[in-house]
Design a protein around this motif. Sequence first.
Motif, PDB file in Angstrom:
ATOM      1  N   GLY A   1       0.841  -1.199   0.000  1.00 44.74           N
ATOM      2  CA  GLY A   1       0.000   0.000   0.000  1.00 44.74           C
ATOM      3  C   GLY A   1       0.876   1.249   0.000  1.00 44.74           C
ATOM      4  O   GLY A   1       1.911   1.295  -0.655  1.00 44.74           O
ATOM      5  N   ARG A   2       0.457   2.227   0.804  1.00 41.44           N
ATOM      6  CA  ARG A   2       1.174   3.514   0.826  1.00 41.44           C
ATOM      7  C   ARG A   2       2.663   3.377   1.104  1.00 41.44           C
ATOM      8  O   ARG A   2       3.488   4.006   0.444  1.00 41.44           O
ATOM      9  CB  ARG A   2       0.603   4.392   1.941  1.00 41.44           C
ATOM     10  N   LEU A   3       3.015   2.565   2.097  1.00 40.56           N
ATOM     11  CA  LEU A   3       4.433   2.471   2.472  1.00 40.56           C
ATOM     12  C   LEU A   3       5.244   1.729   1.427  1.00 40.56           C
ATOM     13  O   LEU A   3       6.438   1.975   1.263  1.00 40.56           O
ATOM     14  CB  LEU A   3       4.592   1.811   3.842  1.00 40.56           C
TER      15      LEU A   3
ATOM     16  N   VAL B   1     -10.091   7.771  17.483  1.00 42.08           N
ATOM     17  CA  VAL B   1      -8.630   7.874  17.474  1.00 42.08           C
ATOM     18  C   VAL B   1      -8.214   7.288  16.137  1.00 42.08           C
ATOM     19  O   VAL B   1      -8.531   6.139  15.828  1.00 42.08           O
ATOM     20  CB  VAL B   1      -7.997   7.108  18.657  1.00 42.08           C
ATOM     21  N   ASP B   2      -7.540   8.110  15.307  1.00 38.54           N
ATOM     22  CA  ASP B   2      -7.180   7.638  13.974  1.00 38.54           C
ATOM     23  C   ASP B   2      -5.949   8.388  13.475  1.00 38.54           C
ATOM     24  O   ASP B   2      -5.418   9.267  14.154  1.00 38.54           O
ATOM     25  CB  ASP B   2      -8.364   7.823  13.004  1.00 38.54           C
ATOM     26  N   ILE B   3      -5.575   8.050  12.253  1.00 41.63           N
ATOM     27  CA  ILE B   3      -4.449   8.700  11.597  1.00 41.63           C
ATOM     28  C   ILE B   3      -4.946   9.915  10.821  1.00 41.63           C
ATOM     29  O   ILE B   3      -5.990   9.840  10.166  1.00 41.63           O
ATOM     30  CB  ILE B   3      -3.803   7.702  10.624  1.00 41.63           C
ATOM     31  N   MET B   4      -4.192  11.002  10.878  1.00 42.87           N
ATOM     32  CA  MET B   4      -4.472  12.155  10.018  1.00 42.87           C
ATOM     33  C   MET B   4      -3.207  12.468   9.225  1.00 42.87           C
ATOM     34  O   MET B   4      -2.122  12.532   9.802  1.00 42.87           O
ATOM     35  CB  MET B   4      -4.849  13.366  10.872  1.00 42.87           C
ATOM     36  N   GLU B   5      -3.386  12.629   7.934  1.00 37.36           N
ATOM     37  CA  GLU B   5      -2.221  13.052   7.147  1.00 37.36           C
ATOM     38  C   GLU B   5      -2.453  14.489   6.701  1.00 37.36           C
ATOM     39  O   GLU B   5      -1.944  15.432   7.286  1.00 37.36           O
ATOM     40  CB  GLU B   5      -2.011  12.105   5.972  1.00 37.36           C
ATOM     41  N   THR B   6      -3.307  14.700   5.693  1.00 36.87           N
ATOM     42  CA  THR B   6      -3.583  16.063   5.221  1.00 36.87           C
ATOM     43  C   THR B   6      -4.721  16.715   6.017  1.00 36.87           C
ATOM     44  O   THR B   6      -4.874  17.938   5.973  1.00 36.87           O
ATOM     45  CB  THR B   6      -4.015  16.019   3.746  1.00 36.87           C
ATOM     46  N   GLY B   7      -5.547  15.925   6.670  1.00 37.30           N
ATOM     47  CA  GLY B   7      -6.710  16.456   7.398  1.00 37.30           C
ATOM     48  C   GLY B   7      -7.964  16.507   6.535  1.00 37.30           C
ATOM     49  O   GLY B   7      -9.042  16.870   7.008  1.00 37.30           O
ATOM     50  N   THR B   8      -7.820  16.119   5.266  1.00 31.85           N
ATOM     51  CA  THR B   8      -8.950  16.207   4.329  1.00 31.85           C
ATOM     52  C   THR B   8     -10.127  15.329   4.754  1.00 31.85           C
ATOM     53  O   THR B   8     -11.284  15.758   4.705  1.00 31.85           O
ATOM     54  CB  THR B   8      -8.492  15.778   2.911  1.00 31.85           C
ATOM     55  N   THR B   9      -9.857  14.115   5.166  1.00 29.42           N
ATOM     56  CA  THR B   9     -10.951  13.190   5.519  1.00 29.42           C
ATOM     57  C   THR B   9     -11.749  13.737   6.702  1.00 29.42           C
ATOM     58  O   THR B   9     -12.981  13.707   6.696  1.00 29.42           O
ATOM     59  CB  THR B   9     -10.400  11.779   5.834  1.00 29.42           C
ATOM     60  N   LEU B  10     -11.043  14.261   7.705  1.00 35.28           N
ATOM     61  CA  LEU B  10     -11.746  14.840   8.857  1.00 35.28           C
ATOM     62  C   LEU B  10     -12.599  16.013   8.388  1.00 35.28           C
ATOM     63  O   LEU B  10     -13.797  16.088   8.675  1.00 35.28           O
ATOM     64  CB  LEU B  10     -10.738  15.340   9.905  1.00 35.28           C
TER      65      LEU B  10
ATOM     66  N   THR C   1     -12.178   3.232  16.761  1.00 33.03           N
ATOM     67  CA  THR C   1     -10.781   3.258  16.289  1.00 33.03           C
ATOM     68  C   THR C   1     -10.353   1.939  15.650  1.00 33.03           C
ATOM     69  O   THR C   1     -10.878   0.874  15.981  1.00 33.03           O
ATOM     70  CB  THR C   1      -9.813   3.582  17.471  1.00 33.03           C
ATOM     71  N   LYS C   2      -9.379   2.073  14.719  1.00 32.11           N
ATOM     72  CA  LYS C   2      -8.704   0.891  14.170  1.00 32.11           C
ATOM     73  C   LYS C   2      -7.558   0.486  15.103  1.00 32.11           C
ATOM     74  O   LYS C   2      -6.907  -0.523  14.890  1.00 32.11           O
ATOM     75  CB  LYS C   2      -8.051   1.309  12.836  1.00 32.11           C
ATOM     76  N   TYR C   3      -7.250   1.348  16.084  1.00 31.90           N
ATOM     77  CA  TYR C   3      -6.076   1.187  16.951  1.00 31.90           C
ATOM     78  C   TYR C   3      -6.491   1.146  18.425  1.00 31.90           C
ATOM     79  O   TYR C   3      -6.262   2.118  19.173  1.00 31.90           O
ATOM     80  CB  TYR C   3      -5.112   2.355  16.721  1.00 31.90           C
TER      81      TYR C   3
ATOM     82  N   GLU D   1     -12.733  -1.280  11.435  1.00 33.03           N
ATOM     83  CA  GLU D   1     -11.682  -1.692  10.493  1.00 33.03           C
ATOM     84  C   GLU D   1     -11.317  -0.619   9.464  1.00 33.03           C
ATOM     85  O   GLU D   1     -10.278  -0.699   8.814  1.00 33.03           O
ATOM     86  CB  GLU D   1     -12.087  -2.982   9.765  1.00 33.03           C
ATOM     87  N   GLY D   2     -12.182   0.369   9.247  1.00 28.59           N
ATOM     88  CA  GLY D   2     -11.867   1.412   8.266  1.00 28.59           C
ATOM     89  C   GLY D   2     -12.984   2.438   8.208  1.00 28.59           C
ATOM     90  O   GLY D   2     -13.983   2.294   8.921  1.00 28.59           O
ATOM     91  N   SER D   3     -12.802   3.477   7.380  1.00 22.87           N
ATOM     92  CA  SER D   3     -13.770   4.585   7.306  1.00 22.87           C
ATOM     93  C   SER D   3     -14.178   5.021   8.713  1.00 22.87           C
ATOM     94  O   SER D   3     -15.362   5.212   9.005  1.00 22.87           O
ATOM     95  CB  SER D   3     -15.022   4.178   6.507  1.00 22.87           C
ATOM     96  N   VAL D   4     -13.194   5.175   9.556  1.00 22.56           N
ATOM     97  CA  VAL D   4     -13.435   5.441  10.980  1.00 22.56           C
ATOM     98  C   VAL D   4     -14.200   6.750  11.192  1.00 22.56           C
ATOM     99  O   VAL D   4     -15.012   6.882  12.111  1.00 22.56           O
ATOM    100  CB  VAL D   4     -12.077   5.469  11.731  1.00 22.56           C
ATOM    101  N   GLU D   5     -13.969   7.714  10.285  1.00 20.29           N
ATOM    102  CA  GLU D   5     -14.606   9.032  10.419  1.00 20.29           C
ATOM    103  C   GLU D   5     -16.122   8.963  10.366  1.00 20.29           C
ATOM    104  O   GLU D   5     -16.823   9.882  10.794  1.00 20.29           O
ATOM    105  CB  GLU D   5     -14.091   9.982   9.315  1.00 20.29           C
ATOM    106  N   LEU D   6     -16.631   7.871   9.795  1.00 21.92           N
ATOM    107  CA  LEU D   6     -18.081   7.707   9.682  1.00 21.92           C
ATOM    108  C   LEU D   6     -18.738   7.458  11.044  1.00 21.92           C
ATOM    109  O   LEU D   6     -19.891   7.863  11.275  1.00 21.92           O
ATOM    110  CB  LEU D   6     -18.318   6.489   8.772  1.00 21.92           C
TER     111      LEU D   6
HETATM  112  O1  LIG Z   1      -5.771  13.177   6.663  1.00 21.16           O
HETATM  113  P1  LIG Z   1      -5.967  12.443   5.372  1.00 21.16           P
HETATM  114  O2  LIG Z   1      -4.934  12.809   4.343  1.00 21.16           O
HETATM  115  O3  LIG Z   1      -7.355  12.617   4.842  1.00 21.16           O
HETATM  116  O4  LIG Z   1      -5.712  10.881   5.626  1.00 21.16           O
HETATM  117  C1  LIG Z   1      -6.300  10.218   6.721  1.00 21.16           C
HETATM  118  C2  LIG Z   1      -7.174   9.076   6.301  1.00 21.16           C
HETATM  119  O5  LIG Z   1      -6.390   8.058   5.654  1.00 21.16           O
HETATM  120  C3  LIG Z   1      -6.577   6.811   6.352  1.00 21.16           C
HETATM  121  O6  LIG Z   1      -7.611   6.071   5.810  1.00 21.16           O
HETATM  122  P2  LIG Z   1      -7.387   5.077   4.572  1.00 21.16           P
HETATM  123  O7  LIG Z   1      -7.240   5.881   3.314  1.00 21.16           O
HETATM  124  O8  LIG Z   1      -6.255   4.130   4.876  1.00 21.16           O
HETATM  125  O9  LIG Z   1      -8.750   4.323   4.499  1.00 21.16           O
HETATM  126  P3  LIG Z   1      -9.536   3.514   5.613  1.00 21.16           P
HETATM  127  O10 LIG Z   1     -10.518   4.509   6.180  1.00 21.16           O
HETATM  128  O11 LIG Z   1     -10.200   2.411   4.883  1.00 21.16           O
HETATM  129  O12 LIG Z   1      -8.554   3.023   6.653  1.00 21.16           O
HETATM  130  C4  LIG Z   1      -6.942   7.237   7.768  1.00 21.16           C
HETATM  131  O13 LIG Z   1      -7.611   6.207   8.481  1.00 21.16           O
HETATM  132  C5  LIG Z   1      -7.806   8.454   7.530  1.00 21.16           C
HETATM  133  O14 LIG Z   1      -9.140   8.096   7.255  1.00 21.16           O
END
Ligand SMILES: O=P(O)(O)OC[C@H]1O[C@H](OP(=O)(O)OP(=O)(O)O)[C@H](O)[C@@H]1O
Length: 207
Positions: A10-12, A155-164, A116-118, A139-144
Amino acid sequence: MSINIAITKGRLEQETVKIFEKAQFDIDELKNKGRKLIFQDKSNLYKYFLVKGADAITYVEHGVADVGIVGKDTLIESDLGYYELMDLGVGRCKFIMASLPNTEVLNAERHIKIGTKYPVVAKKYFQSKNMDVEIIKIEGSVELAPLLGLCDAIVDIMETGTTLKENGLIVIDEICNISARVIVNRASFKLKQKEIEDFLDKVRKVL
Ligand SMILES: O=P(O)(O)OC[C@H]1O[C@H](OP(=O)(O)OP(=O)(O)O)[C@H](O)[C@@H]1O
Ligand SMILES: Nc1ncnc2c1ncn2[C@@H]1O[C@H](COP(=O)(O)OP(=O)(O)OP(=O)(O)O)[C@@H](O)[C@H]1O
């Protein structure tokens, strides 16, 4: 002796391919891989295989992989026996705690649910705040989850913040920074010390 390297797919994987390419490892097969999961470098120095991050740790722990490329998020979640020897500085993101605006989470007196996934990371984080919360594994789409009322916060990962942002959530707290790490099996580090140090030197030079 050749080194077996477990790469998180995947990404890594994409970031690792870029680094290995700069280090002049033979990764043509890995770049044009189709559905293949295991690759032998022409020099016979390295064998690569592609797995989920948590499985990369398992392969390293069992010594089937000498080296693994894994996100710090996955390492914190399943803290097992290996040496963490290098920060690749790629796959950078953050663990955050987020919710809908106007949701009281920290200091709340009521029963709080966290999606959370974590679960390990979330549990440790709330323990550090002296809060006893209910953790719901997703398992995913945690923001939902908070949007549908499954939980109060995530509790999740944020990279750009776009999903939040696109889902109307805000960061309440930043937990820690994440990036990809090189982990090494403890016995391999003794048995294949020269090979592993050569590998680390070549990678370090191109970071
Ligand atoms: O801050 P951003 O740049 O928007 O990135 C963060 C998003 O990326 C990851 O999800 P992923 O794309 O792995 O999909 P998933 O929800 O199925 O885990 C993570 O769980 C966030 O939802
Ligand atoms: N925006 C991001 N979202 C998730 N992980 C990221 C992000 N940026 C970097 N990473 C890192 O990439 C690693 C792999 O994430 P990736 O989304 O490719 O696989 P995954 O989390 O197993 O998702 P899936 O279940 O969809 O395969 C994570 O463990 C993390 O260290």
